[in-house]
Design an enzyme around this catalytic site. Structure first.
Site, PDB file in Angstrom:
ATOM      1  NE  ARG A  22      -1.341  -1.525   3.716  1.00  0.00           N
ATOM      2  CZ  ARG A  22      -1.531  -1.452   5.043  1.00  0.00           C
ATOM      3  NH1 ARG A  22      -2.727  -1.153   5.540  1.00  0.00           N
ATOM      4  NH2 ARG A  22      -0.521  -1.661   5.870  1.00  0.00           N
ATOM      5  CD  GLU A  27       6.023   3.957  16.363  1.00  0.00           C
ATOM      6  OE1 GLU A  27       7.030   4.343  16.997  1.00  0.00           O
ATOM      7  OE2 GLU A  27       5.339   2.976  16.709  1.00  0.00           O
ATOM      8  CG  ASP A  47       2.467  19.035  15.770  1.00  0.00           C
ATOM      9  OD1 ASP A  47       2.077  17.991  15.227  1.00  0.00           O
ATOM     10  OD2 ASP A  47       3.433  19.091  16.557  1.00  0.00           O
ATOM     11  NE  ARG A  59       6.853  29.425   4.234  1.00  0.00           N
ATOM     12  CZ  ARG A  59       5.604  29.836   4.433  1.00  0.00           C
ATOM     13  NH1 ARG A  59       5.260  30.419   5.580  1.00  0.00           N
ATOM     14  NH2 ARG A  59       4.673  29.657   3.497  1.00  0.00           N
ATOM     15  CG  HIS A  62      11.719  33.292  11.206  1.00  0.00           C
ATOM     16  ND1 HIS A  62      10.613  32.833  10.519  1.00  0.00           N
ATOM     17  CD2 HIS A  62      12.183  34.343  10.491  1.00  0.00           C
ATOM     18  CE1 HIS A  62      10.417  33.583   9.455  1.00  0.00           C
ATOM     19  NE2 HIS A  62      11.365  34.512   9.403  1.00  0.00           N
ATOM     20  CE  LYS A  72      11.075  27.515  15.713  1.00  0.00           C
ATOM     21  NZ  LYS A  72      11.770  28.608  15.014  1.00  0.00           N
ATOM     22  CG  HIS A 119      14.184  26.527  11.801  1.00  0.00           C
ATOM     23  ND1 HIS A 119      12.848  26.535  11.474  1.00  0.00           N
ATOM     24  CD2 HIS A 119      14.751  25.527  11.084  1.00  0.00           C
ATOM     25  CE1 HIS A 119      12.614  25.557  10.617  1.00  0.00           C
ATOM     26  NE2 HIS A 119      13.736  24.924  10.362  1.00  0.00           N
ATOM     27  CE1 TYR A 132       6.974  24.956  10.742  1.00  0.00           C
ATOM     28  CE2 TYR A 132       7.796  25.644  12.878  1.00  0.00           C
ATOM     29  CZ  TYR A 132       7.219  25.949  11.673  1.00  0.00           C
ATOM     30  OH  TYR A 132       6.877  27.239  11.383  1.00  0.00           O
ATOM     31  CG  ASP A 143       8.185  35.974  15.314  1.00  0.00           C
ATOM     32  OD1 ASP A 143       7.593  36.307  14.277  1.00  0.00           O
ATOM     33  OD2 ASP A 143       8.873  34.941  15.428  1.00  0.00           O
ATOM     34  CE  LYS A 167       8.750  36.798  10.360  1.00  0.00           C
ATOM     35  NZ  LYS A 167       8.184  35.852  11.353  1.00  0.00           N
ATOM     36  CG  ASP A 168      11.435  36.125   6.579  1.00  0.00           C
ATOM     37  OD1 ASP A 168      11.048  35.017   6.173  1.00  0.00           O
ATOM     38  OD2 ASP A 168      11.414  36.466   7.783  1.00  0.00           O
TER      39      ASP A 168
HETATM   40  C1  T46 Z   1       4.976  31.100  13.393  1.00  0.00           C
HETATM   41  C2  T46 Z   1       3.496  31.322  13.527  1.00  0.00           C
HETATM   42  C3  T46 Z   1       2.814  32.195  12.694  1.00  0.00           C
HETATM   43  N1  T46 Z   1       1.463  32.374  12.842  1.00  0.00           N
HETATM   44  C4  T46 Z   1       0.779  33.279  11.908  1.00  0.00           C
HETATM   45  C5  T46 Z   1       1.327  34.685  11.876  1.00  0.00           C
HETATM   46  C6  T46 Z   1       1.089  35.115  10.441  1.00  0.00           C
HETATM   47  O1  T46 Z   1      -0.219  35.631  10.310  1.00  0.00           O
HETATM   48  C7  T46 Z   1       1.193  33.812   9.652  1.00  0.00           C
HETATM   49  C8  T46 Z   1       2.530  33.617   8.963  1.00  0.00           C
HETATM   50  O2  T46 Z   1       3.537  33.802   9.952  1.00  0.00           O
HETATM   51  P1  T46 Z   1       5.056  33.913   9.511  1.00  0.00           P
HETATM   52  O3  T46 Z   1       5.164  34.776   8.283  1.00  0.00           O
HETATM   53  O4  T46 Z   1       5.857  34.279  10.735  1.00  0.00           O
HETATM   54  O5  T46 Z   1       5.375  32.410   9.097  1.00  0.00           O
HETATM   55  P2  T46 Z   1       6.804  31.827   8.673  1.00  0.00           P
HETATM   56  O6  T46 Z   1       7.565  32.828   7.853  1.00  0.00           O
HETATM   57  O7  T46 Z   1       6.549  30.482   8.113  1.00  0.00           O
HETATM   58  O8  T46 Z   1       7.578  31.718  10.059  1.00  0.00           O
HETATM   59  C9  T46 Z   1       7.982  30.476  10.598  1.00  0.00           C
HETATM   60  O9  T46 Z   1       9.036  30.024   9.806  1.00  0.00           O
HETATM   61  C10 T46 Z   1      10.256  29.706  10.412  1.00  0.00           C
HETATM   62  C11 T46 Z   1      11.023  28.779   9.510  1.00  0.00           C
HETATM   63  C12 T46 Z   1      10.161  29.177  11.785  1.00  0.00           C
HETATM   64  O10 T46 Z   1      10.980  28.383  12.243  1.00  0.00           O
HETATM   65  C13 T46 Z   1       9.115  29.702  12.665  1.00  0.00           C
HETATM   66  O11 T46 Z   1       8.290  28.672  13.163  1.00  0.00           O
HETATM   67  C14 T46 Z   1       8.265  30.724  12.057  1.00  0.00           C
HETATM   68  O12 T46 Z   1       8.926  31.969  12.236  1.00  0.00           O
HETATM   69  O13 T46 Z   1       0.978  32.755  10.606  1.00  0.00           O
HETATM   70  C15 T46 Z   1       0.743  31.712  13.802  1.00  0.00           C
HETATM   71  O14 T46 Z   1      -0.486  31.909  13.931  1.00  0.00           O
HETATM   72  N2  T46 Z   1       1.393  30.862  14.656  1.00  0.00           N
HETATM   73  C16 T46 Z   1       2.740  30.628  14.557  1.00  0.00           C
HETATM   74  O15 T46 Z   1       3.284  29.820  15.344  1.00  0.00           O
END
Ligand code: T46
Length: 185
Positions: A22, A27, A47, A59, A62, A72, A119, A132, A143, A167-168
């Site tokens: 299949r 795990e 998660d 991404r 962070h 993580k 990360h 993750y 953040d 942001k980035d």
């Molecule tokens: C991280 C996070 C974000 N959000 C919301 C906030 C924003 O409205 C949206 C996107 O957030 P962000 O642009 O920060 O997502 P990523 O750029 O993927 O950030 C993550 O990517 C890198 C690789 C990481 O290791 C972190 O977990 C995290 O910083 O999700 C949430 O609601 N909960 C959360 O835990």
């Protein structure tokens, strides 16, 4: 199953896959299996799952600062990514050093990124998804972001144009980063 990396505390974990006609069963996380293999991870409380449409999406880099710093355990559920951890623990012998590895649906590999590390990842295929586990909850007030291209990471982007969030794009260069993490913590 568990491989050390040049960054003490950062591990690659590849859970076994049980294949049959299949497909496979694995795990993807089992605290007891990791403990028996000598790796005791902190408890996970959240998660996360993100999907990036285009290859070349970056991404990161962070972190969340204390009191909501996050460890993580990262895996790739679809496609493939180049996942990176950067040691930013003040006083660490590997401060500023990075380790990167390919995580993919195919290889089933995971990366454990402890508290005290930045990360980030770059997607290598379209519609790549990462899933993750985090050791603390999302805390936007804690953040932080460091420019992805300011640490000397050898990203395997080829001629892919990096796709970044606002942001980035606005993140500070590593040279201006003041870490909130200490090595002995
Ligand atoms: C991280 C996070 C974000 N959000 C919301 C906030 C924003 O409205 C949206 C996107 O957030 P962000 O642009 O920060 O997502 P990523 O750029 O993927 O950030 C993550 O990517 C890198 C690789 C990481 O290791 C972190 O977990 C995290 O910083 O999700 C949430 O609601 N909960 C959360 O835990």
């Amino acid at each position: 199953m568990i491989e050390a990396t040049p960054l003490p505390g950062v591990f690659q974990i590849t859970p076994p896959r049980h294949g049959d006609a299949r497909g496979f069963f694995s795990e993807s996380w089992n605290a007891k299996t990791l403990r028996n293999a000598g790796l005791e991870l902190p408890a996970f409380v959240q998660d996360n799952h993100s999907m990036s449409v285009d290859a070349g999406t970056v991404r990161g880099l962070h972190y969340q600062s204390p009191p909501h710093a996050q460890g993580k355990l990262v895996r790739c559920g679809r496609g493939s990514i180049f996942d990176v951890a950067v040691d930013v623990r003040k006083g660490s012998p590997t401060y500023g050093k990075w380790f990167g590895t390919e995580l993919s649906y195919e290889n089933g590999r995971q990366l454990w990124v402890p508290v005290g590390f930045l990360h980030g990842f770059a997607t290598l295929e379209p519609e790549s998804e990462i899933i993750y586990k985090c050791t603390d909850h999302y805390a936007p007030e804690c953040d932080g972001a460091v420019r992805w291209d300011s640490v000397g990471i050898d990203w395997p982007m080829g001629d892919l144009e990096p796709i970044l969030s606002e942001k980035d794009r606005a993140a500070i260069p590593f040279a201006e980063f003041e870490t909130p993490f200490n090595y002995e913590d």
